[in-house]
Design an enzyme around this catalytic site. Structure first.
Site, PDB file in Angstrom:
ATOM      1  N   ASP A 564      40.413  40.073  36.081  1.00 36.99           N
ATOM      2  CA  ASP A 564      41.519  40.116  37.035  1.00 36.99           C
ATOM      3  C   ASP A 564      41.174  39.277  38.265  1.00 36.99           C
ATOM      4  OD1 ASP A 564      39.653  41.571  38.384  1.00 36.99           O
ATOM      5  OD2 ASP A 564      40.673  43.498  38.211  1.00 36.99           O
ATOM      6  N   ASP A 565      41.909  39.479  39.333  1.00 33.43           N
ATOM      7  CA  ASP A 565      41.691  38.668  40.522  1.00 33.43           C
ATOM      8  C   ASP A 565      40.759  39.337  41.527  1.00 33.43           C
ATOM      9  OD1 ASP A 565      45.048  37.486  40.289  1.00 33.43           O
ATOM     10  OD2 ASP A 565      43.210  36.524  39.643  1.00 33.43           O
TER      11      ASP A 565
END
Length: 694
Positions: A564-565
């Site tokens: 993810d980020d």
């Protein structure tokens, strides 16, 4: 058969011999007999190590693991019974709903049981004859500065602080924010809160005033505990000034804190040089020692909250991870005992700060629940030189050394002489935490630091999991450099594809966990919906870790990093959105996109693409100003390693930034950009490539 299904990924290990032997094209190495060098090495524990280990063979592990997943309530109840409970739980040990499709996510372990983690860490150890055993060996920032506390002395200090907190109105369930460096007062403060049922929230004393204020506003503490200043290496950091700014910011948002308890850290700053707010600020040394050294224990339900720990989220707002008491106590203690093969004669040192989960589970709670002697180090591992760690290891005869791959990689860059000039003969187990350790760093750690004698517990876990999830057990099976190996007891990892379908055999995909374990976090403070959305909705029926994972033909797990980020810098999880919002707050920054790139020391570095306001020229001065903005708003550890000037960002027609393309540009993988025709303005990509080295 369901039973076989649960065990299918650990049965492969039963084919390993207990001692060393050749296995299909893999080189086998016995600890202490050869250097780990080849990519396909299997590193075996020596017969002597395995014989004395808590888990001494693949067969023993398999039998324990089998029971832990087939009868989790029975397995964990037996272990929980070794701790002190004022009242035993009166219902099944575990009740859970792990599937969002069936209602709200809910995890409960030992509900109805009354206990206290501070009592189990301190009083229980004293009653069993460990009153005079050293609980903490403290090493200051400057060499030659040291102190220690026995379990009995530690309990006295904890009780004095507990009594003070009660006196200023802190009650069961109230929050207390702790913003301290690695002084002995940090674990003392954690234990003092736990003793009276208060919920501690430790904030790493490197966070900026804005980040601290966010956390204060969210959890509304009765008291903030800090110190006036700290020395990190040669630099003095004025912590009290940061706290003052955070409290002022919180007050503007309607959250006022009446008491700021401040420890005078004389080595860094005398009290005369400390800014003071009469009526709010209180010197620790003036009040705490006057309180009685006994304090009644507040017995709490196993599911009552123990602590809040804020972790970066991908939306920019930190997430308050909430851990409760009973399950966390049992899990942190058990993982510590088995993953490090802990013995009562060990001296244990974890280099992590208590501002992170590692310092909660494996500096304070896990070790002290086992009655361990723990080294607490205030300074930085390379001050005054790169030999500092091994100087401390020799001084305190450290037997178990647990650190991050970032530190291993930074020490690798120095001369080996910094290591070899010290004896290190006391070491018997090494550990790694925070991110996957690359095989070359693993080998250097094993060969140079451990003299090829010490198994490495390369642990995979998260703030959310409370304790180790996938980890070697040092005497039980051979290791592969860089692999976290097999799941801990009660943990059922699965690898799924993008549709959430479990993948069998050799594979790569998304790492998820089936069913709960006692150390799991119960919610995100004040935001159960976000808890479910982030962790349980991506793959219904599972806890989604956010990490990628590969499994090899022998069933070993290889973590591949975040999917993810969130960027993992030196083991610190930093949300890209958090850094982006800090950059965009700069008056000359119009837009920013942040990605993680490989960094040879930190694991991942922060790479920021910045679009300036119209007509603003690029300059080195502006670059420095942008980096400083992030440092001031979040902390030095979140400062971008690279600012890449961007006339525009690659976006889809709906306005979504294509981070995949930015990652490829940042990593200079220009032949892997893929199809850019779907972009609103494909020419932006060429412009970014041209500006890459500006």
């Amino acid at each position: 058969m369901a039973t076989d299904n649960k065990l299918r990924f650990v049965t492969s290990m039963l084919e390993f011999p207990s001692g060393a032997g050749n296995i299909s094209a893999l080189n086998a190495i016995i600890l202490g007999e050869a250097l780990a060098s080849e990519e396909n090495d299997l590193v075996f524990p020596s017969d002597d190590f395995a014989r004395q280990a808590h888990v001494s063979s693949p067969q023993q592990y398999f039998e324990m693991y089998k029971r832990s997943v087939e009868d989790p309530a029975g397995f964990w109840s037996d272990i929980a019974s070794q701790f002190y409970w004022k009242k035993k739980w009166d219902q099944p040990a575990c009740s859970e709903n792990f599937d969002v499709r069936k209602g709200n996510i809910s995890i409960q372990w030992f509900k109805g049981g009354l206990t206290n983690i501070c009592y189990n860490c301190l009083d229980r150890n004293i009653e069993s004859g460990n009153a005079d055993k050293i609980a903490i060996y403290w090493e200051g920032n400057d060499p030659g500065l040291q102190d220690s506390l026995t379990y009995s002395q530690l309990l006295d200090k904890v009780c004095q602080l507990s009594n003070y907190l009660k006196d200023v109105g802190v009650k069961k369930g109230d929050a207390v924010v702790i913003y301290l460096p690695m002084l002995m007062e940090l674990p003392i403060a954690m234990l003092a809160c736990a003793r009276i049922g208060a919920v501690h929230s430790v904030v790493f004393a490197g966070y900026s005033s804005e980040s601290l204020a966010q956390r204060i506003i969210d959890c509304k503490p009765k008291v903030v505990i800090t110190c006036n200043a700290v020395k990190r290496g040669a630099k003095v950091i004025h912590l009290k000034d940061i706290v003052d700014a955070a409290l002022a910011e919180s007050a503007k948002n309607g959250i006022s804190v009446d008491v700021c308890l401040t420890y005078e850290n004389q080595i860094a700053l005398k009290r005369e040089g400390t800014k003071w707010n009469e009526g709010k600020d209180v010197w620790w040394q003036d009040f705490i020692p006057k309180y009685p050294t006994t304090c009644e224990v507040e017995w709490v339900d196993a599911e009552d909250p123990l602590f809040l720990l804020y972790t970066s989220g991908s939306t920019g707002k930190p997430k308050g991870v909430l851990h409760t008491t009973g399950g966390y106590m049992v899990y942190s203690a058990t993982t510590f005992k088995y993953a490090f093969d802990y013995k009562p004669s060990d001296v244990y040192w974890c280099t992590a700060d208590c501002g992170w989960i590692t310092g909660h589970s494996y500096v304070t709670y896990g070790p002290m629940l086992n009655g361990a002697s723990v080294v607490v180090f205030e300074g930085t591992p390379t001050y005054p030189d790169a030999g500092r760690c091994w100087d401390i290891v020799d001084k305190f005869k450290v037997t178990i050394f647990y650190t991050a791959p970032t530190l291993v990689r930074s020490l690798m860059r120095e001369s080996n002489e910094h290591v070899t000039r010290y004896s290190r003969k006391s070491l018997r187990v090494l550990g790694s935490v925070g991110e996957p350790i690359n095989p070359s760093a693993w080998r250097w750690f094993f060969n140079v630091v451990g003299d090829s004698q010490c198994p490495i517990s390369d642990t995979w876990w998260q703030t959310e999991t409370g304790g180790f999830m996938i980890t070697p057990l040092p005497g039980a099976w051979p290791q592969k450099p860089g692999s976290a190996t097999f799941p801990f007891f009660g943990v059922q990892p699965v690898i799924v594809d993008e549709k959430g379908v479990e993948i069998e055999g050799v594979c790569s995909g998304y790492l998820c966990i089936k069913n709960s374990w006692p150390g799991a976090f119960r919610t995100l403070y004040g935001d159960h919906e976000r808890y479910e959305t982030t962790y349980f909705k991506p793959f219904a029926g599972y806890y989604f870790t956010g990490d990628g994972c590969s499994r090899d033909k022998d069933g070993y797990h290889w973590l591949t990093g975040r999917v993810d980020d969130v960027i993992n810098v030196s083991g610190h999880r930093i949300g890209t959105a958090e850094v982006e919002s800090a950059l965009v707050s700069h008056p000359k920054c119009a837009e920013a996109a942040v990605v993680g790139v490989e960094h040879e020391v930190k694991g991942q570095g922060i790479y920021a693409f910045v679009t300036l306001v119209e007509g603003e020229p690029y300059s080195e001065e502006l670059r420095k100003s942008l980096v400083l903005t992030v440092r001031n708003q979040i902390g030095a550890f979140a400062a971008p390693d690279k600012i890449h000037w961007a006339p525009g960002l690659p976006k889809t027609r709906s306005g979504k930034i294509m981070r995949r393309i930015l990652r490829k540009i940042a990593s200079k993988q220009l032949d892997e950009l893929g199809d850019t025709s779907t972009l609103a303005e494909p020419h932006v990509v060429e412009q970014l490539i041209e500006l890459a080295d500006r």
